[in-house]
Design an enzyme around this catalytic site. Sequence first.
Site, PDB file in Angstrom:
ATOM      1  N   GLU A  65       0.816  -1.232   0.000  1.00  0.00           N
ATOM      2  CA  GLU A  65       0.000   0.000   0.000  1.00  0.00           C
ATOM      3  C   GLU A  65       0.845   1.275   0.000  1.00  0.00           C
ATOM      4  OE1 GLU A  65      -2.876  -0.425   3.159  1.00  0.00           O
ATOM      5  OE2 GLU A  65      -3.545  -2.381   2.428  1.00  0.00           O
ATOM      6  N   GLU A 107      -5.712 -10.880  -1.526  1.00  0.00           N
ATOM      7  CA  GLU A 107      -6.551 -10.701  -0.324  1.00  0.00           C
ATOM      8  C   GLU A 107      -8.031 -10.671  -0.699  1.00  0.00           C
ATOM      9  OE1 GLU A 107      -5.257  -7.354   2.071  1.00  0.00           O
ATOM     10  OE2 GLU A 107      -3.158  -7.669   1.580  1.00  0.00           O
TER      11      GLU A 107
HETATM   12  O1  9MR Z   1      -7.141  -8.553   8.295  1.00  0.00           O
HETATM   13  C1  9MR Z   1      -5.992  -8.060   8.973  1.00  0.00           C
HETATM   14  C2  9MR Z   1      -6.340  -7.679  10.400  1.00  0.00           C
HETATM   15  O2  9MR Z   1      -6.782  -8.836  11.114  1.00  0.00           O
HETATM   16  C3  9MR Z   1      -5.135  -7.068  11.070  1.00  0.00           C
HETATM   17  O3  9MR Z   1      -5.501  -6.600  12.359  1.00  0.00           O
HETATM   18  C4  9MR Z   1      -4.609  -5.891  10.234  1.00  0.00           C
HETATM   19  C5  9MR Z   1      -3.316  -5.329  10.834  1.00  0.00           C
HETATM   20  O4  9MR Z   1      -2.319  -6.310  10.864  1.00  0.00           O
HETATM   21  O5  9MR Z   1      -4.340  -6.300   8.904  1.00  0.00           O
HETATM   22  C6  9MR Z   1      -5.459  -6.837   8.232  1.00  0.00           C
HETATM   23  O6  9MR Z   1      -5.077  -7.251   6.942  1.00  0.00           O
HETATM   24  C7  9MR Z   1      -4.803  -6.212   6.022  1.00  0.00           C
HETATM   25  C8  9MR Z   1      -3.682  -6.670   5.121  1.00  0.00           C
HETATM   26  O7  9MR Z   1      -2.568  -7.064   5.893  1.00  0.00           O
HETATM   27  C9  9MR Z   1      -3.290  -5.586   4.134  1.00  0.00           C
HETATM   28  N1  9MR Z   1      -4.436  -5.141   3.344  1.00  0.00           N
HETATM   29  C10 9MR Z   1      -5.611  -4.771   4.134  1.00  0.00           C
HETATM   30  C11 9MR Z   1      -5.992  -5.887   5.101  1.00  0.00           C
HETATM   31  C12 9MR Z   1      -7.225  -5.498   5.905  1.00  0.00           C
HETATM   32  O8  9MR Z   1      -6.965  -4.380   6.697  1.00  0.00           O
END
Ligand code: 9MR
Length: 413
Positions: free
Chosen positions: A204, A311
């Site tokens: 990102e 994702e």
């Molecule tokens: O789904 C993930 C959530 O459980 C975590 O708390 C968060 C922080 O580590 O990250 C979320 O996953 C993200 C991913 O790593 C990157 N793209 C967006 C996802 C959703 O926020």
Amino acid sequence: MMPSGKPTDQMNRRGLLLSVAASGLVAACGGGGGGSSGGGGGGSSSSSSSSSSSASSSSSSSSSSLPDPATAPSLKTQFASHFKIGFAVDPWLTSQSPTHDLLLKHASTITAESVMKANPIGVSAGVYDFTQADALIAFAQANGINVRGHALVWHQTSPSWFFDGDRSDMTAYKALVRSRLETYVTDVVTHFKGKVYCWDVVNEVTSDDASATYRNSDWYQIFGSDFIDYAFRAARAADPSVKLFINEYSTEDAAKRGRLMTIVQGMLDRGVPVDGVGHQMHINTGYPSAAQVEAALSDVEAKGLINHVTEMDVSIYNDSGSCYSGTGCLPALTPGTAAFNTAMTTQAQKYRELFNVFTAHTSVQAVTMWGVADNHTWLDNYPVARKNYPLLFDAAGGPKAAFWAIVDPGFTP
Ligand code: 9MR
């Protein structure tokens, strides 16, 4: 009911809102901080039992009846000639029902939803905690499942110690932070060498609006875009054969993708070792179109790079852009209602049309869902706390219409 947001989350949501407003599109997308850790409970998680009884309760039967779950094919077998397929999961879930059995039957790849990020692993400079990440690797290895590495550098999960220091001498400060970054990437990639087949090196880094190319993160404010090069070069030096990805959301949006492609082309021009682009694919039942996803995959192919869908989930809520700043979110749908059944049908159709795009592109080498079954999804907490049903399996592990739509062309959702 907004989740408590860190400043970075709010920036991200604001960015998304601008992006949506600018494009006139409505996207569910990544970036918020979610963080539910408790399994989410959608109320209907009935017991384990074997996989035979039908999608029980629940949560996901569409108005038409679904095939017998006992006849569900393995996804990893079904798509073996096209790409690896799998799910995001954290270690605590791998032993639970229905996650455990679904992973063993269907997954040829898994991604750590949280435990391979820098905020659990990087305790302080040079000090690491690999406990949870190693547990996930052990589960994968014991069951013949490949692991995607996610994610080395992400502004939302970069611990503050990376940025500690005296900024009165910026030359010295930059050298210090660069050294911490390169040491972290080197040590973590070395630790997982031979155990992961790819890494999301940066996550990102693209701006959500047209006023800039790069996200204005802490990393960018210190280094400009150079931190991306440092991270990729350190990763390549630590493991010459692992595939290196730049991962991003809303790649289906042509304007945002244009900025991402500018970043990628700059990397290629400088000889930065990037192998592929990760498309997060946090989408909803109404957006994006197959043509938009087709264009995203094609643009990456034109650079000679690999595509991963990293994702994927398909929200049943087609919220307006304002929802992502906390207002105007659609009300929760109730399983069993006509509106819910319609959402299951349109969700299945969206999954089918996009999987048809994925299988048509040999550049797509892995497709990962952001969660296994509807009992656990970050979308229960983002953009607001509201039960969502975005995955291929219902809360009890039953294959939903979306599952049948991608494995059986004759199935009518
Ligand atoms: O789904 C993930 C959530 O459980 C975590 O708390 C968060 C922080 O580590 O990250 C979320 O996953 C993200 C991913 O790593 C990157 N793209 C967006 C996802 C959703 O926020």
